[in-house]
Write an enzyme that holds these catalytic residues in place. Sequence first.
Site, mmCIF file in Angstrom:
data_model
loop_
_atom_site.group_PDB
_atom_site.id
_atom_site.type_symbol
_atom_site.label_atom_id
_atom_site.label_comp_id
_atom_site.label_asym_id
_atom_site.label_seq_id
_atom_site.Cartn_x
_atom_site.Cartn_y
_atom_site.Cartn_z
ATOM 1 N N GLU A 136 0.866 -1.225 -0.070
ATOM 2 C CA GLU A 136 0.145 -0.056 0.021
ATOM 3 C C GLU A 136 0.775 0.957 -0.122
ATOM 4 O O GLU A 136 1.145 2.017 0.878
ATOM 5 C CB GLU A 136 -0.989 -0.003 1.148
ATOM 6 C CG GLU A 136 -1.648 -1.271 1.450
ATOM 7 C CD GLU A 136 -2.508 -1.796 0.220
ATOM 8 O OE1 GLU A 136 -3.192 -0.845 -0.286
ATOM 9 O OE2 GLU A 136 -2.439 -2.789 -0.062
ATOM 10 N N HIS A 145 -5.398 9.485 -2.773
ATOM 11 C CA HIS A 145 -5.374 8.244 -3.176
ATOM 12 C C HIS A 145 -4.944 8.178 -4.647
ATOM 13 O O HIS A 145 -4.082 7.505 -5.148
ATOM 14 C CB HIS A 145 -6.433 7.133 -2.839
ATOM 15 C CG HIS A 145 -6.401 6.405 -1.457
ATOM 16 N ND1 HIS A 145 -5.508 5.201 -1.582
ATOM 17 C CD2 HIS A 145 -6.553 6.623 -0.340
ATOM 18 C CE1 HIS A 145 -5.463 4.714 -0.403
ATOM 19 N NE2 HIS A 145 -5.881 5.802 0.424
ATOM 20 N N ASP A 199 7.340 -11.017 13.771
ATOM 21 C CA ASP A 199 6.002 -11.712 13.300
ATOM 22 C C ASP A 199 5.187 -10.922 13.287
ATOM 23 O O ASP A 199 4.292 -10.625 14.056
ATOM 24 C CB ASP A 199 6.166 -12.738 14.556
ATOM 25 C CG ASP A 199 5.015 -13.965 14.167
ATOM 26 O OD1 ASP A 199 4.408 -13.656 13.153
ATOM 27 O OD2 ASP A 199 5.030 -14.948 14.783
ATOM 28 N N LYS A 236 -2.046 -13.374 18.771
ATOM 29 C CA LYS A 236 -2.455 -13.096 17.441
ATOM 30 C C LYS A 236 -4.053 -13.308 17.355
ATOM 31 O O LYS A 236 -4.522 -13.782 16.201
ATOM 32 C CB LYS A 236 -1.793 -13.746 16.418
ATOM 33 C CG LYS A 236 -0.325 -13.850 16.445
ATOM 34 C CD LYS A 236 0.293 -14.985 15.714
ATOM 35 C CE LYS A 236 1.998 -14.655 15.882
ATOM 36 N NZ LYS A 236 2.717 -15.962 15.571
#
Lengths: 346, 346, 346, 346
Positions: free
Chosen positions: D36, D339, D242, D166
């Site tokens: 992105e 954008h 991670d 997570k």
Amino acid sequence: MPTPHQTPIPTQWVGPIHIIGNAINDEVRVPLATYETPLWPSTGRGAKISRLCGGIRATVVDERMTRSIVLEAANAQEAYDALQAIQGNQALYTEAVAETSRFARLLDMHSQIVGNLLFLRFECATGDASGHNMVTKAADALIALILERHPELGYGSISGNYCIDKKASAVNGILGRGKNVVAEITIPREICEKRLRTTPEKMLTLNTRKNHIGSNIAGSLRSANAHFANMLLAFYLATGQDAANIIEGSQGIVHTEIRDDALYFSCTLPNLIVGTVGNGKGQGLEIVEDHLTELGCREAREPGANARRLAAICAATVLCGELSLLAAQTNPGELMRSHIAMERHG
Amino acid sequence: MPTPHQTPIPTQWVGPIHIIGNAINDEVRVPLATYETPLWPSTGRGAKISRLCGGIRATVVDERMTRSIVLEAANAQEAYDALQAIQGNQALYTEAVAETSRFARLLDMHSQIVGNLLFLRFECATGDASGHNMVTKAADALIALILERHPELGYGSISGNYCIDKKASAVNGILGRGKNVVAEITIPREICEKRLRTTPEKMLTLNTRKNHIGSNIAGSLRSANAHFANMLLAFYLATGQDAANIIEGSQGIVHTEIRDDALYFSCTLPNLIVGTVGNGKGQGLEIVEDHLTELGCREAREPGANARRLAAICAATVLCGELSLLAAQTNPGELMRSHIAMERHG
Amino acid sequence: MPTPHQTPIPTQWVGPIHIIGNAINDEVRVPLATYETPLWPSTGRGAKISRLCGGIRATVVDERMTRSIVLEAANAQEAYDALQAIQGNQALYTEAVAETSRFARLLDMHSQIVGNLLFLRFECATGDASGHNMVTKAADALIALILERHPELGYGSISGNYCIDKKASAVNGILGRGKNVVAEITIPREICEKRLRTTPEKMLTLNTRKNHIGSNIAGSLRSANAHFANMLLAFYLATGQDAANIIEGSQGIVHTEIRDDALYFSCTLPNLIVGTVGNGKGQGLEIVEDHLTELGCREAREPGANARRLAAICAATVLCGELSLLAAQTNPGELMRSHIAMERHG
Amino acid sequence: MPTPHQTPIPTQWVGPIHIIGNAINDEVRVPLATYETPLWPSTGRGAKISRLCGGIRATVVDERMTRSIVLEAANAQEAYDALQAIQGNQALYTEAVAETSRFARLLDMHSQIVGNLLFLRFECATGDASGHNMVTKAADALIALILERHPELGYGSISGNYCIDKKASAVNGILGRGKNVVAEITIPREICEKRLRTTPEKMLTLNTRKNHIGSNIAGSLRSANAHFANMLLAFYLATGQDAANIIEGSQGIVHTEIRDDALYFSCTLPNLIVGTVGNGKGQGLEIVEDHLTELGCREAREPGANARRLAAICAATVLCGELSLLAAQTNPGELMRSHIAMERHG
């Protein structure tokens, strides 16, 4: 202001429930005050099971009452420095709490820093009281003492919602608030079939699908049960509790196993906020007094023992009602049929 | 079983509250049944503000009652195929619901598939009843009809906890359950200062820190308020509601703004589960009947209008109590002082 | 600005995985890009099981991409009136969305009113793209159109967090965001024992205790799994996805049953946000292109079919890794031993 | 197994960011690896603000890594008795942890009892490593020691999800997991207007409406921000972390105030799970090594200091990106325009 009057809530004695464990070993009848009268025979069915199966084991594993305050600092570093100083002076603050009440004792303190805000969560033992007012009084003293010693901090609020009172949250289950009680029973297959019209397997499957998966997809929070709230409300009202605390009370878990062809059925209730003295008790509320006396929670015991007994009875009552409703829901149509039957007969 | 008796809950008329909006334009006194008697003068202070500021605007934006069922399939594909067939036959199921009651009307249906399990959440209009029994009856009929038409599915449970009743969750706020009501008021600075001993700025700051940030770090769920639950409990008990529904009721939001030097203060209550007929009403509960009559919720109106009026009054009452407590908490020591004062004087 | 360089993530082909269902019937090798290289053999073990047991069934049950906006009104009544007008003009807004892109199609709209604020959540079909930009563009057009037609409303934000993108929430699971996929497999006892060193019973017990009860007490939200996130991250990176969407992706459920002496094991993933065109694909990212081509997601198919195929492969990959780790955790010491072994060898 | 290859993630140096505080006082450029790419100029705009306003203050307020185990007992009383014995022997278990690694040190232990299940959550200091493997190894040793001393307990799982790794939850924010860092900046009105095209008031209003109220109604959990996850993903990938730990990382809070006509803007990130040694670092990942070296996190410092520096830089980077996006969203159309502009120009 006009003279107060009274709203009478229909009340019924249910049981007796056979209860064993670290806070009570007894058979007790339990008063349930509720407009939802089918709750009485339903909980009564669970009570019957308790007598047939050697009792419900109720284990009190923790007790504390909490209040959080919020203070403001110039920035997070100042909040952090103040926090470290406060934590380093725990004895001072413990003493300040002890001065506010005969029964309040500071057990622990947790904190959160958000930007320049410092949240402190005080956790206290409160004897036989549920302790709302006791911790507010303690927090009031602590806030004054902290602000006096830390002029770099400013008053935010006497209640910062990290307590958290009567709101759906995770913090109370994780850090503790109220009595934490586990109620358990083991029910032989034969009794499951004859008295509950179900099987251990059906109960396990339903508990997984409804209480665990169904609650999960509902986006629920620490709430794997069918209707803890119903029994809590009725029990709290009958015993003079602040029944708005059924909100955190409802956040508990049913865990079942199959053991030697029997059903192991447990209700874990981490946040039972009950007391045998304080608001809602005494002061002309004779019926509440009678209920507490009948429950054996007005005896001369060491501080806290009556309240623990009450919490254990409460947890066992929840188990009775939960067990009965889940059993009914394992069979298509049974819930509706029994509702209709009960309404018809009263 | 022994004869039922009654647990009398201390009750006081508070107000009148001035309320305007799409369900009521009136001044009404409100009965609050609670052991926590300081709630009366506190809510009364908010009612006074409502009369000084042109009223609390209460807007009912939605109403529905829900019940979810869970069915089992061989696998997700079969669950999905059945779901599509059911959705394609909505008229059939709508008709089946209509046959179960004069007032029940199927508004919508939502679903979730988890592994081989199919959860269906039925959402119904239920007239003036809160609708618990009405939707259970409807679900009972729907489950029978679905299983008859879909022999590839099996019964899971009449209640799959995706409803979800009396548990802390997100689904009720997102998909709707009960009346969704917003209560709002705009309070000039002068009245803030004189009557609430606070300022618009202090209220905004406290709301952010306590109700939004404090609740957030507590891991709360859709619960940015101080004590909606207290007013809900007292109002529900006095009006014969199933008060265990304060659990979802407590999940609401306080939003404040400063507008032209005045405080805009709003309470959004997406899950008010109240009715003017059904359980807890009638059947010898004369005092509840009197309360509902006095509230003007026993008038001859189109189905649902009395219940919407009751929900709007309820939301306004919550606003009164929330406003008063938050104002008190903007000042160090005030909460404790007023608690002590109120207990002393009764 | 300095020239961009590249951070190379270690990547390995795993499998092939045997997958059947409504979006793919194939055996495919899957690229996993991760620093956590023990994930490769672990997921590979699951892939082996898929080939021995007739395949993983992956069922795509929903797909949509969302963006919410927030608008301000004077009060809730005005917000509500505007909402009703907007809902009554759905065709107009559907057309406006269609004009912003060849693939965007407005599927549904949900709303929330909080005080004077109106949140609208637009849900769109977005062809083979994950659709972040497509829905932002659509929302941009809608916001302009709404404000033009409703001068009583004011701009709040192009994104009101009721979408909700890359944050832990309940709304995406309940209302849908991304592909909703269920992956399932049935594993005979013998294969459980020989290939996974476990039993169906052990897996069921572990899933209940760890994924359901453990996650519950952690205050988790719709997250009953062990490590969906690990496989999602590796899969998303290798296929050019916006990997921050593993946040909603991680919120899924493992459901297991014992059937005819075999283990039924399912992973429900309601929020897989993946696409085969758009950001992260093309534009000089040849390796991503190669991965997508090898996965068979670059074929000439109807719009959306390649993305659904990718989502089904992703879900099957998650199942492989989840199955393998859970099996390891049923045995004391196995997790640590295999970690050490894998690090030693690579 | 085929030879691993690499998936190259586009990476750009952004900044420098000016950072002050208890872990770093420096200007550093930061590598962001992401598909992105509009994230680069957006975060760069925030970095520019940091240099104009005297720096971002980053305060590390806590650090720990956790692993929970689950054990089974016959009933809650036995679980409770064992828990008390374990808590009474903390020194023994502290020593056992110390023997498993040079850096692991047991800081604290929390517990939960659910029915007959005992969950223990071990919290360790882990030096400069993020510590996943270190705590697993410690838990492995602890589980063996506990089972040896408590034959009445049985193995449940090496990971009981009360850790929790997570997954979207509340426990990590409440009890701590990873580095807890607060990043803050104060921006004069003139710079808000000129550099961010917004005002302090607009930022405050947007933060309330979007990050607090919008996230609240989405049923989000401790997640009052716009897009922490985007910066975290890019930073984690570039520095060998991670990156699946962005899930807990994303659960943070933006808090803003207006002070003396300036904007106080803060990002609280309670769960940054980062390390400068261990998996993803070294082992032929030269670019990651270069990034860490350039960030100044490869210096000879006391154990933990490099990791704290990295966490502080990470938090400051998140603030830069969050500030920039929120400023853009205060203006209608700006997000979409920027954008489009960025995609056009690369």
